[in-house]
Design an enzyme around this catalytic site. Structure first.
Site, short mmCIF file in Angstrom:
data_model
loop_
_atom_site.label_atom_id
_atom_site.label_comp_id
_atom_site.label_asym_id
_atom_site.label_seq_id
_atom_site.Cartn_x
_atom_site.Cartn_y
_atom_site.Cartn_z
CD GLU A 106 17.62 -5.03 -48.18
OE1 GLU A 106 18.90 -4.94 -47.54
OE2 GLU A 106 16.56 -4.82 -47.31
CG ASP A 107 22.77 -3.03 -46.35
OD1 ASP A 107 21.49 -3.16 -46.19
OD2 ASP A 107 23.56 -3.14 -45.52
CE LYS B 201 26.05 -4.56 -42.61
NZ LYS B 201 27.10 -4.50 -43.66
CE LYS C 240 14.28 -5.62 -45.26
NZ LYS C 240 14.82 -4.40 -45.09
CB THR D 191 21.99 2.00 -38.22
OG1 THR D 191 21.64 1.24 -39.28
CG2 THR D 191 21.63 3.41 -38.16
CG ASP E 234 17.49 -2.03 -45.91
OD1 ASP E 234 16.95 -1.98 -45.06
OD2 ASP E 234 18.85 -2.30 -45.85
CG LEU E 235 16.57 3.89 -43.00
CD1 LEU E 235 15.42 4.50 -42.03
CD2 LEU E 235 17.67 3.70 -41.97
CG ASP E 236 19.08 0.06 -40.09
OD1 ASP E 236 19.39 1.19 -39.77
OD2 ASP E 236 18.13 -0.58 -39.62
CB SER F 264 13.74 0.02 -42.65
OG SER F 264 14.56 -0.46 -41.61
CB ALA F 265 14.06 -5.17 -40.55
C1 BG6 Z 1 17.35 -3.82 -39.76
C2 BG6 Z 1 18.96 -3.88 -39.36
O1 BG6 Z 1 17.19 -2.69 -40.70
O2 BG6 Z 1 16.51 -3.61 -38.48
C3 BG6 Z 1 19.14 -4.96 -38.02
O3 BG6 Z 1 19.66 -4.25 -40.34
C4 BG6 Z 1 18.17 -5.04 -37.06
O4 BG6 Z 1 20.45 -5.03 -37.73
C5 BG6 Z 1 16.76 -4.59 -37.57
O5 BG6 Z 1 18.03 -5.68 -35.96
C6 BG6 Z 1 15.72 -4.30 -36.62
O6 BG6 Z 1 15.90 -3.11 -36.05
P1 BG6 Z 1 15.23 -2.24 -34.54
O7 BG6 Z 1 15.79 -0.59 -35.10
O8 BG6 Z 1 13.66 -2.37 -35.13
O9 BG6 Z 1 15.79 -2.83 -33.44
MG MG Z 2 20.21 -2.82 -44.55
#
Ligand code: BG6
Ligand code: MG
Length: 219
Positions: free
Chosen positions: A170-171, A44, A146, A15, A7-9, A115-116
């Site tokens: 993952e967090d 998240k 997710k 972020t 996962d990234l964020d 990552s999402a």
């Molecule tokens: C996830 C974050 O990694 O990405 C979420 O934890 C975020 O908070 C989601 O909404 C989508 O991110 P983005 O950058 O495509 O708006």
């Molecule tokens: Mg995360």
């Protein structure tokens, strides 16, 4: 362990505070509501559009806007968010992550991002980490966000490793659920009460090492 799905964020960099700042401004300006602090962690791992819909629900405005208007609001939030993440540099990488990536590379483990976020490639570029990963799964290409397993399955497929031979990191609770549903081993970063379903949990990224991941995999 042949692959690690990151996962990234909240795992590679922080972020969540920038997402929350941008969502809060959007909610105030466009909907006239103040988001409670709990939204920072509640969103998240939740996709952009799902986050937007949760905010509309909170504002009791879920039926007020057309799909195009909702999209335009989500896009506005992203413009605000991009201004924040444009300032990221290598110093914003969480402690221990660069060392972990080096260790995994030495041990010939394939690395993929699950990552999402549609901004993942941009964030990795800003952090100077783009080259360390073998693949980045594109969330625009998967049907379900997710806690569905889709993005982890896609991340494993992109490095050509069976998900059962992968560890996912993952967090977020929704993310841990996604890793488990994909059939991979889940390592959580954060509070073990929140991440109960993970196979193993560390309190901070500093504790993430090749041997910790390998041990979780063999458990
Ligand atoms: C996830 C974050 O990694 O990405 C979420 O934890 C975020 O908070 C989601 O909404 C989508 O991110 P983005 O950058 O495509 O708006
Ligand atoms: Mg995360």
């Amino acid at each position: 362990m042949q692959g690690v799905l990151f996962d990234l964020d909240g795992v590679i960099t922080d972020t969540a505070k920038f997402h929350f700042k941008a969502w809060s401004r959007l909610a105030k300006e466009k909907l006239g509501v103040t988001l409670p602090a709990s939204f920072e962690s509640d969103l998240k791992g939740i996709s952009r559009i799902d986050s937007m819909n949760r905010i509309l629900k909170f504002a009791k405005m879920e039926n007020k806007y057309s799909a195009d208007e909702v999209d335009a609001m989500a896009q506005y939030k992203n413009e605000l968010y991009l201004k924040e993440i444009g300032k990221l540099t290598q110093t914003d990488i969480f402690p221990g992550i660069e060392n972990l990536l080096d260790e995994l590379a030495v041990n010939k483990v394939k690395l993929s991002v699950a990552s999402a976020s549609k901004n993942a490639p941009f964030i990795l570029e800003k952090l100077g980490l783009r080259e360390q990963f073998d693949a980045i799964a594109d969330p625009a290409k998967v049907a379900h966000g997710k806690p569905a397993p889709d993005i982890f399955l896609e991340a494993a497929a992109k490095i050509d490793v069976d998900p059962t031979k992968c560890v996912g990191i993952e967090d977020a609770k929704a993310g841990v659920e996604a890793i488990k549903s994909a059939g991979a081993v889940a390592v959580g970063v954060g509070d073990s009460n929140d991440l109960k379903e993970a196979d193993s949990v560390v309190a901070s990224t500093e504790e993430l090492t090749y041997s910790v991941l390998e041990q979780a995999f063999r458990k």
